[in-house]
Design an enzyme around this catalytic site. Structure first.
Site, short mmCIF file in Angstrom:
data_model
loop_
_atom_site.label_atom_id
_atom_site.label_comp_id
_atom_site.label_asym_id
_atom_site.label_seq_id
_atom_site.Cartn_x
_atom_site.Cartn_y
_atom_site.Cartn_z
N CYS A 262 0.86 -1.17 0.00
CA CYS A 262 0.00 0.00 0.00
C CYS A 262 0.90 1.23 0.00
CB CYS A 262 -0.99 0.00 1.16
SG CYS A 262 -0.28 0.16 2.80
N CYS B 29 -2.16 1.55 -4.25
CA CYS B 29 -0.93 2.28 -4.60
C CYS B 29 -0.88 2.66 -6.07
CB CYS B 29 0.32 1.51 -4.18
SG CYS B 29 0.52 -0.09 -4.94
N CYS C 170 3.05 1.09 -7.99
CA CYS C 170 3.41 -0.30 -7.74
C CYS C 170 4.00 -0.90 -9.01
CB CYS C 170 2.18 -1.11 -7.33
SG CYS C 170 1.53 -0.65 -5.73
#
Length: 135
Positions: free
Chosen positions: A11, A85, A89
């Site tokens: 996250c 995210c 990511c």
């Protein structure tokens, strides 16, 4: 999978959702799954309300420290679970990715964080069943 699978929870701040998920997976899998968590922009500390919510479950997050997401962590993982995210990511072909659309517990009270915590637990229980059946 003949070896223990490795799961990475990601996250943004690695201070709430991913930490709760990692703690549940570690606890509920009894060591049968390797667990990592990281954040694309880690906070300085774990969210104290997330710590309190997990303490109610008998899980202590107070010693955890948010960790920066690295490409090495992604490469070393069989399953990468993202939690809000977005584009920060990294994506690598051949990895199993899941996005869990969970509310961010940052700035929320304990009642709201309990709902998020319980959602995470249910998802982790399903993940354990899937991974251990595949092994």
């Amino acid at each position: 999978m003949t070896r223990r699978p490795t799961v990475l929870f990601v996250c943004v701040h690695n201070a709430g959702r991913s930490q709760m998920a990692a703690a549940y997976l570690t606890t509920l899998s009894d060591g049968r799954i390797d667990v990592r968590s990281a954040g694309s922009a880690p906070a300085a500390t774990i969210n104290p309300v997330a710590v309190a919510a997990m303490r109610e479950e008998g899980i202590d997050l107070s010693a955890e420290v948010p960790t920066i997401l690295t490409t090495e962590a992604v490469w070393a993982s069989d399953v990468v679970i993202t939690m809000g995210c977005g584009d920060s990511c990294p994506f690598f072909p051949g990895k199993r990715y899941e996005d869990w659309p969970l509310e961010d517990p940052a700035g929320r009270g304990i009642d709201a964080v309990r709902v998020i915590r319980d959602d995470i637990r249910a998802r982790v229980e399903l993940l354990i069943a899937e991974l251990l059946l595949a092994g």
